[in-house]
Scaffold this active site. Structure first.
Site, PDB file in Angstrom:
ATOM      1  N   ASP A  51       0.844  -1.195   0.000  1.00 33.95           N
ATOM      2  CA  ASP A  51       0.000   0.000   0.000  1.00 33.95           C
ATOM      3  C   ASP A  51       0.883   1.251   0.000  1.00 33.95           C
ATOM      4  O   ASP A  51       1.986   1.227  -0.554  1.00 33.95           O
ATOM      5  CB  ASP A  51      -0.931  -0.051   1.225  1.00 33.95           C
ATOM      6  CG  ASP A  51      -2.279   0.612   0.965  1.00 33.95           C
ATOM      7  OD1 ASP A  51      -2.289   1.825   0.716  1.00 33.95           O
ATOM      8  OD2 ASP A  51      -3.317  -0.067   1.006  1.00 33.95           O
ATOM      9  N   HIS A  82      -3.784   6.194   3.246  1.00 34.82           N
ATOM     10  CA  HIS A  82      -4.438   4.968   2.765  1.00 34.82           C
ATOM     11  C   HIS A  82      -3.830   3.712   3.384  1.00 34.82           C
ATOM     12  O   HIS A  82      -4.547   2.827   3.870  1.00 34.82           O
ATOM     13  CB  HIS A  82      -4.334   4.945   1.246  1.00 34.82           C
ATOM     14  CG  HIS A  82      -5.168   3.903   0.580  1.00 34.82           C
ATOM     15  ND1 HIS A  82      -4.748   2.600   0.424  1.00 34.82           N
ATOM     16  CD2 HIS A  82      -6.394   3.962   0.008  1.00 34.82           C
ATOM     17  CE1 HIS A  82      -5.686   1.913  -0.211  1.00 34.82           C
ATOM     18  NE2 HIS A  82      -6.684   2.719  -0.474  1.00 34.82           N
ATOM     19  N   SER A 133     -11.009  -0.968  -1.283  1.00 36.63           N
ATOM     20  CA  SER A 133      -9.746  -0.899  -0.543  1.00 36.63           C
ATOM     21  C   SER A 133      -9.942  -1.160   0.941  1.00 36.63           C
ATOM     22  O   SER A 133      -9.060  -1.693   1.598  1.00 36.63           O
ATOM     23  CB  SER A 133      -9.145   0.509  -0.651  1.00 36.63           C
ATOM     24  OG  SER A 133      -8.301   0.618  -1.750  1.00 36.63           O
TER      25      SER A 133
END
Ligand SMILES: *[C@@H]1O[C@H](CO)[C@@H](O)[C@H](O)[C@H]1NC(C)=O
Ligand SMILES: *[C@@H]1O[C@H](CO)[C@@H](O)[C@H](O)[C@H]1NC(C)=O
Ligand SMILES: *[C@@H]1O[C@H](CO)[C@@H](O)[C@H](O)[C@H]1NC(C)=O
Ligand SMILES: *[C@@H]1O[C@H](CO)[C@@H](O)[C@H](O)[C@H]1NC(C)=O
Ligand SMILES: *[C@@H]1O[C@H](CO)[C@@H](O)[C@H](O)[C@H]1NC(C)=O
Ligand SMILES: *[C@@H]1O[C@H](CO)[C@@H](O)[C@H](O)[C@H]1NC(C)=O
Ligand SMILES: *[C@@H]1O[C@H](CO)[C@@H](O)[C@H](O)[C@H]1NC(C)=O
Length: 768
Positions: free
Chosen positions: A142, A213, A544
């Site tokens: 990620d 994220h 996600s």
């Protein structure tokens, strides 16, 4: 004078030519080699062997190592290098070169909703106890991690497993003391990305997360419990990951411009050697043939090493065939909604009310009411201002007003910033026809709410109907349990799989809307550079966010059943998934019951997945037979499996073969009216268990199962059954022909009705 300028011109032309040559044709390519090729050479290392290919290809006075980005050996055999197209032509024909693929950019699968903190009540089911997920290692590919987040505190964590071979790679604002017994490894991979995009502040050249994220997904998978004060006054409680006992290893492959395959492949390559048990990839692109899909290829090798690979399905729903990451050895995860709402109602000047949602804390009080102001929708033939793009709003039209912005194009939080900068005092985000009622809420820099498409139509008609439209927003705090959930998130990518429709995808859905998880402590909850607020948690939506929920659940299963294969883990998750919501009625997709191409086997149920009774297991060789049955060529199969196989022989030896997948995709093509599948179930429950089959036949199809009863004498025993699907013609409904239909096949324990091993069935009629 004349001759001098000629010379100058000559040099200039040459210079330009060289520039153009490089600018036009130097690209990054992933070159796959025959894994045994090195044995017939005298090279003493793989790296030297890989460099020799570049050496032979480029002009002799250049250093080949300057062109090499990565040398791979575990996820794939080969390398990534920068090459021109003519060099490519030469390289293609060298012995042992199996395939060459241009590097591709993939995306993170969020819907760009940046929000804030609180608690996820849907996780408060009491099913997990401290220690769950212990001894397992989840590798997260990620944007990196914010290691100081309280979610990565290692108090009470067991020691790092001895088999762990990873490292804590130092870099900008990151060194080995940032790892601990929770965050046991961190690495970063830059070469693919930065050979295309220049480096940019505030990106960290290290495993540190500058976007949020990666911190969010890693903590969703395995964050430790963090008791929360309610920041901004909304939902509060304990935030924790799915597998709070699991260790985390972070592989930073995504940078501000996206995630490149060459970097992802390098991360998978080393993660396999590091010793992860699970790989969590909340990123992807579009459907690709499996032999052309780096994630499919890398995860095949990972699967052979016993690693479960869990991927986001993508956010291109509700379009059909939008699902990505569909290899049968991957778990493909769609997104669902929770039963938690954040009402923020618009009261219009004409007395009408419009339901909306938001997390904007007014005066730090979630139950509050804004004052009535004038409404404006700046749209006259100008899409930029309609979407509130940067610099598009005229200050004289917007100052002091509540501005309506259509959803789409730019980030939702960014629209709020644009309105604020233009002097607006509040914002209404209006869903368009694509979003309908989808309600991913956000934290904003000014009072704001999001309304559905129908409400947006009413709102715009009101603005149109009067000289001075007025409105105020009333914020209603956090409301739990008032709506039907889970439901399929509108953006969640849908099946059938474009590249391989014979496997039903997505596999399952998991929570992916308004998910609260850890956040970098130097970023505001919106993630915007202008946002000076500081938080430890924020909210995001996307497949996600669904993916790491399942990665955590896989860790729980691996912890409880360390010997299970990735296929057995996936089977447990799929066959125990729920198809009804918390009201006991079918899970919805908008206002229709969700179909198998929307939710796969259904919504994950971690408690049941830990004890599924029976599993459909798959050996790596079975996938080769499957690929043969798809008609893939020898070299395509080689690209994926790194095995030189003869499909003719394999197909002869495996007549009637079907992959032992936990779901069914039945395709009737042309005159074919009858399909047979064989399956094999392994008893992982108790000895002396009898299961009987329950069939919900798809409309237009007759289903025959033999045998109808399976008598397991022992644990670990495997028994096979066959199922025939017989088409009774196409079904008529209304005026059109229905060419999809669906049902299920469930094995039910004779004494304990809690053991229900359910497989969804998708039927497709295809005419040429
Ligand atoms: C890591 O960085 C911190 C803060 O800069 C410093 O205090 C610490 O000594 C460093 N640790 C190592 C092992 O270099
Ligand atoms: C606004 O009103 C005009 C004329 O009355 C009409 O043509 C237009 O479609 C209306 N727009 C909206 C969004 O209702
Ligand atoms: C974030 O967490 C740290 C460590 O637990 C704590 O000291 C800090 O006050 C928290 N920040 C906020 C904004 O809650
Ligand atoms: C595959 O095996 C065949 C013989 O079994 C051999 O002729 C061929 O060269 C092999 N191909 C590769 C790519 O290894
Ligand atoms: C099941 O089989 C595996 C290996 O195939 C073995 O390690 C395990 O002990 C067996 N379990 C039981 C209960 O027999
Ligand atoms: C019945 O099945 C469930 C799993 O679905 C299991 O947790 C439970 O222990 C079983 N009960 C008995 C009596 O075996
Ligand atoms: C399904 O049916 C629709 C309308 O009857 C048709 O347009 C479409 O091409 C069909 N799709 C397939 C895959 O047969």
């Amino acid at each position: 004078m004349e001759s001098k300028s000629k010379i100058q011109l000559f040099f200039l032309t040459l210079f330009l030519f060289t520039l153009t040559l490089h600018a036009e044709t130097l690209g990054t390519y992933i070159v796959q080699l025959h894994p045994h090729g090195i044995t017939s050479t005298s090279f003493t290392s793989r790296l030297k062997w890989h460099l020799s290919f570049i050496q032979q290809t480029i002009s002799s006075d250049e250093d080949p190592s300057l062109r090499l980005l990565y040398s791979y050996r575990s996820a794939m055999d080969g390398f990534a290098a920068q090459l021109t197209e003519s060099e490519l032509e030469y390289l293609k024909n060298l012995p042992d070169v199996i395939s060459i693929r241009p590097d591709r950019k993939l995306q993170l699968q969020t819907t760009y909703s940046y929000k804030f903190l609180g608690l996820n009540p849907a996780r408060e089911n009491g099913w997990y106890q401290s220690g769950f997920g212990r001894r397992t290692i989840i590798g997260v590919l990620d944007t990196g991690v914010w290691p100081e987040s309280p979610s990565f505190n290692d108090q009470g964590m067991p020691p790092i497993p001895k088999r762990w071979k990873g490292v804590c790679q130092a870099g900008k604002a990151f060194n080995s003391s940032n790892c601990n017994r929770k965050l046991i490894g961190a690495r970063y991979f830059t070469k693919g990305h930065f050979s295309v995009s220049p480096f940019r502040i505030p990106e960290y050249l290290s495993p540190r997360d500058s976007s949020g994220h990666g911190t969010h997904t890693a903590s969703t998978a395995a964050g430790v419990p963090v008791p929360l004060a309610s920041v901004f006054g909304y939902a509060s409680g304990v935030a924790r990951g799915m597998a709070p006992g699991a260790h985390i290893a972070v592989y930073k492959v995504c940078w501000f411009n996206g995630c490149y395959n060459s970097d992802i492949m390098a991360a998978m390559d080393v993660a396999i050697r590091d010793g992860v048990d699970i790989l969590s990839l909340s990123l992807g692109g579009y459907s690709l043939p499996l032999y052309d899909d780096s994630i499919a290829i890398g995860s095949y090798r990972a699967m052979e090493h016993g690693i479960s690979v869990i991927c986001a399905a993508g956010n291109n729903g509700p379009m059909e065939m939008s699902v990505a990451n569909e290899a049968p050895w991957i778990s493909t995860i769609g997104a669902s909604t929770l039963d938690r709402k954040f009402p923020a109602t618009v009261h219009m000047g004409n007395g009408q009310m419009l339901y909306g949602e938001s997390m904007y804390p007014l005066n730090h009080h979630p139950m509050s009411s804004g004052k009535e102001v004038e409404l404006v929708y700046v749209s006259e033939g100008d899409t930029e201002s309609q979407f509130c793009l940067r610099g598009s709003l005229p200050k004289d039209k917007v100052r002091g007003k509540m501005v309506v912005c259509d959803r789409g194009v730019n980030g939702r939080a960014e629209k709020g910033q644009v309105v604020k900068e233009a002097g607006g005092v509040a914002m209404i985000l209006a869903n368009t026809e694509i979003n309908l009622g989808e309600d991913s809420v956000d934290v904003h820099v000014l009072p704001a709410t999001l309304v559905g498409f129908d409400e947006a139509v009413t709102l715009k008609a009101y603005i149109n109907s009067t000289k001075r439209p007025l409105a105020r927003i009333e914020f209603g705090g956090t409301v739990i349990g008032k709506s039907r959930a889970p439901a399929v998130a509108r953006f969640s990518a849908r099946g059938p799989s474009y590249t391989n429709p014979s496997i039903l995808k997505p596999d399952v859905i998991a929570p992916g809307v308004n998910i609260i998880a850890a956040w970098p402590q130097n970023l505001g909850p919106t993630g915007l550079p202008e946002d000076a607020r500081r938080v430890n948690f924020s909210v995001m939506s996307g497949t996600s966010m669904a993916c790491p929920h399942v990665s955590g659940i896989a860790a729980l299963i691996r912890s409880a059943h360390p010997r299970w294969t990735p296929a057995a883990v996936k089977s447990a998750i799929m066959t125990t998934a729920e198809v009804t919501d918390h009201t006991g009625r079918p899970i919805l997709d908008e206002d229709q019951p969700a179909g198998v191409f929307d939710m796969g086997a259904g919504h994950v149920n971690p408690q049941r997945a830990l004890n599924p009774g029976l599993v459909y297991d798959i050996r790596p060789d079975d996938y080769i037979t499957h690929l043969c049955s798809l008609g893939y060529t020898k070299s395509e199969i080689f690209s994926i499996t790194h095995r030189n196989v003869s499909c003719n022989g394999i197909i002869k030896m495996n007549r009637g073969f079907s992959l032992n997948y936990p779901s069914f995709s039945v395709i009737f093509k042309d005159e074919v009216r009858r399909k047979m599948f064989s399956r094999r179930l392994t008893n992982v429950g108790s000895a002396n268990s009898i299961y009987s089959v329950e069939v919900k036949a798809p409309a237009g199809v007759k289903v025959i199962v033999k045998p109808k009863r399976l008598v397991f004498k022992q644990v670990n025993q495997s028994l096979s059954y066959r199922v025939w699907f017989i088409s009774r013609k196409k079904v008529k409904r209304g005026d059109g022909l229905v060419n999809h239909s669906e049902g299920s096949l469930t094995w039910v324990h004779s004494q304990n009705g809690s053991y229900r091993v359910r497989s969804p069935v998708a039927v497709t009629w295809k005419s040429k």
